[in-house]
Design an enzyme around this catalytic site. Structure first.
Site, PDB file in Angstrom:
ATOM      1  N   CYS A  64       0.830  -1.194   0.000  1.00  0.00           N
ATOM      2  CA  CYS A  64       0.000   0.000   0.000  1.00  0.00           C
ATOM      3  C   CYS A  64       0.872   1.255   0.000  1.00  0.00           C
ATOM      4  O   CYS A  64       1.881   1.328   0.709  1.00  0.00           O
ATOM      5  CB  CYS A  64      -0.919  -0.003   1.215  1.00  0.00           C
ATOM      6  N   CYS A  68       0.194   4.925   6.904  1.00  0.00           N
ATOM      7  CA  CYS A  68      -0.470   4.777   8.199  1.00  0.00           C
ATOM      8  C   CYS A  68       0.500   4.111   9.177  1.00  0.00           C
ATOM      9  O   CYS A  68       0.966   2.987   8.940  1.00  0.00           O
ATOM     10  CB  CYS A  68      -1.738   3.948   8.057  1.00  0.00           C
ATOM     11  N   CYS A  71       0.158   0.354  10.360  1.00  0.00           N
ATOM     12  CA  CYS A  71      -0.210  -0.684   9.397  1.00  0.00           C
ATOM     13  C   CYS A  71       0.985  -1.440   8.830  1.00  0.00           C
ATOM     14  O   CYS A  71       1.910  -0.845   8.255  1.00  0.00           O
ATOM     15  CB  CYS A  71      -1.019  -0.069   8.255  1.00  0.00           C
ATOM     16  N   CYS A 110     -16.478  -9.478   5.257  1.00  0.00           N
ATOM     17  CA  CYS A 110     -15.807  -8.217   4.989  1.00  0.00           C
ATOM     18  C   CYS A 110     -14.538  -8.477   4.202  1.00  0.00           C
ATOM     19  O   CYS A 110     -13.695  -9.288   4.611  1.00  0.00           O
ATOM     20  CB  CYS A 110     -15.471  -7.517   6.309  1.00  0.00           C
ATOM     21  N   CYS A 141     -19.355  -6.615   2.908  1.00  0.00           N
ATOM     22  CA  CYS A 141     -18.696  -5.367   3.266  1.00  0.00           C
ATOM     23  C   CYS A 141     -17.371  -5.322   2.523  1.00  0.00           C
ATOM     24  O   CYS A 141     -16.711  -6.351   2.352  1.00  0.00           O
ATOM     25  CB  CYS A 141     -18.477  -5.287   4.780  1.00  0.00           C
ATOM     26  N   CYS A 201     -19.699   1.824   7.461  1.00  0.00           N
ATOM     27  CA  CYS A 201     -18.979   1.210   8.576  1.00  0.00           C
ATOM     28  C   CYS A 201     -17.745   2.079   8.820  1.00  0.00           C
ATOM     29  O   CYS A 201     -16.884   2.186   7.948  1.00  0.00           O
ATOM     30  CB  CYS A 201     -18.575  -0.224   8.223  1.00  0.00           C
ATOM     31  N   ARG A 273     -18.609  -2.507  17.145  1.00  0.00           N
ATOM     32  CA  ARG A 273     -17.897  -3.764  16.933  1.00  0.00           C
ATOM     33  C   ARG A 273     -16.594  -3.806  17.710  1.00  0.00           C
ATOM     34  O   ARG A 273     -15.743  -2.923  17.587  1.00  0.00           O
ATOM     35  CB  ARG A 273     -17.607  -3.978  15.442  1.00  0.00           C
TER      36      ARG A 273
END
Length: 326
Positions: A64, A68, A71, A110, A141, A201, A273
Site C-alpha cells: 500500500c 499509516c 499498518c 468483509c 462489506c 462502517c 464492533r
C-alpha cells in the site's frame, strides 16, 4: 419469567450535535456509572444477549502506498515488517472462504484490499466478489480505500451492503499517524458512500499514543455525521514489529472499555464492533465490552494481517456469558 418492560427510547435520543465538552464528560464519569449507562442505552436498541459476527479476509495484501503508522501493509515499512505484496485474490477463492465463514456462524463477510483506492481494472473482479458472496445469503462489506463516484456506483449496483472506511482517530491527532491522505478525504468517502445508499462502517483505533481527548474527538466526528455509521468498529492497536507504532505503550484495557461505552451512548442504534486486539484481551475485558454495549465482533482466526481468537474460543466465551450469534 416476564420479559423486562421496554424503556422508551426517548431516554436515549439519537443526536448529531455532541460537543467536545459533553463527550469528555462521558469519558470522565466514574467507570461503574459509565458502563451502567451504556448498558442501559444498549438494551433500549439491541438484544443484550445477541452478538453479530463478521468475518474479515484480505483480498489484496501489502504494497500500500499509504503511510499509516499502525499498518503492516504499508510499502514504506516493508523492510521492517517483511510483508510482501500479493495480487488481488481470485473470485472463486474468496467465495469459497466466505462459505466456510458462513458455516462457522458469520453473517457478514468483509473483504479488504491494501489500496489508496481501487483501480478501474480491478472493479469487475471486486463486483464479482460482492455478487458471489451475496449469493451465499451473507451480508457483504468492502474496504478498498478512497472511492470515486464511479466506483461507488458500481459497488452499489453490485448490491454491496456495507463499506468500511475508518477515520482512525481525532482530526487533531490524525497527522501524527497518517500524512498521505487527509482527514477530509476520509469524510468525503463516507459521505459519498452514504449518498449512494450503501451502509457506512466507520470507527477507529485506540492505543496509538493518543490522548483521551483524541478518543473523544474521534467519536464526536462519527456521532455528528448526518447519519451515524451503521457499524462502528473500535480497534485496539496491534503493535506490529517494523511499524512506527511498534513500541507504543499498550492502552489500559479499562480505557478501551470506556471507549466502547462512550461510543454506545453517543450512537445508540449503531453496531459497535469489538474489533482488532481481542487476541490480547482477557475474557473478563471482553465481557466488560459486551456489558458496555459492544454488539458485534470480528470472528475468525485472522483479520487482515494480524491474529484473532479462534472460533471455538469465541463460542466457549459466548457460552459462559449466555451470548449467541445474532
Amino acid at each position: 419469567m416476564n420479559a423486562p418492560a421496554k424503556i422508551d427510547t426517548q431516554d436515549a435520543p439519537i443526536r448529531h450535535d455532541w460537543t467536545r465538552e459533553e463527550v469528555m464528560a462521558l469519558f470522565e464519569k466514574p467507570f461503574m456509572d459509565l458502563v451502567f449507562e451504556a448498558g442501559r442505552v444498549h438494551r433500549l436498541y439491541h438484544d443484550p444477549n445477541k452478538v453479530q459476527l463478521s468475518q474479515l479476509i484480505s483480498i489484496k495484501t501489502g504494497g500500500c502506498a499509504e503511510d499509516c503508522g499502525y499498518c503492516s501493509q504499508s510499502a514504506k515499512y516493508k523492510n521492517g515488517t517483511g510483508l510482501d505484496a500479493t495480487k488481488l485474490m481470485e473470485v472463486e477463492r474468496v467465495v469459497e472462504a466466505a462459505k466456510k465463514a458462513k458455516a462457522g456462524g458469520a453473517s457478514r463477510y468483509c473483504m479488504g484490499a491494501a489500496w489508496t483506492s481501487p483501480k478501474d481494472r480491478d472493479m469487475d473482479t471486486i463486483v464479482a466478489m460482492v455478487e458471489g458472496v451475496k449469493e451465499l445469503g451473507m451480508e457483504t462489506c468492502m474496504t478498498l480505500g478512497m472511492l470515486s463516484d464511479c466506483h461507488t456506483k458500481k459497488l452499489k449496483d453490485a448490491g454491496l451492503d456495507y463499506y468500511n472506511h475508518n477515520v482512525d482517530t481525532s482530526e487533531e491527532f490524525y497527522g501524527e499517524i497518517i500524512t498521505t491522505r487527509t482527514y477530509q478525504d476520509r469524510i468525503d468517502t463516507l459521505n459519498r458512500v452514504r449518498e449512494a445508499g450503501i451502509n457506512v462502517c466507520s470507527g477507529g483505533i485506540v492505543g496509538m499514543g493518543e490522548r483521551v481527548e483524541d478518543r473523544a474527538g474521534m467519536l464526536q466526528t462519527l456521532a455528528n455525521l448526518d447519519h451515524h455509521p451503521d457499524s462502528v468498529p473500535i480497534n485496539m492497536l496491534v503493535a506490529v514489529p517494523g511499524t512506527p507504532l511498534e513500541h507504543v505503550e499498550r492502552l489500559d484495557p479499562l480505557e478501551f472499555v470506556r471507549t466502547i461505552a462512550v461510543a454506545r451512548i453517543m450512537m445508540p442504534k449503531s453496531e459497535v464492533r469489538l474489533s482488532a486486539g481481542r487476541q490480547e484481551m482477557t475474557e473478563e475485558a471482553q465481557a466488560l465490552c459486551f456489558l458496555a454495549g459492544a454488539s458485534s465482533i470480528f470472528y475468525g482466526e485472522q483479520l487482515l494481517t494480524t491474529p484473532n481468537p479462534e472460533n471455538n474460543k469465541d463460542m466457549a466465551l459466548f457460552q459462559k456469558l449466555g451470548l449467541s450469534p445474532a
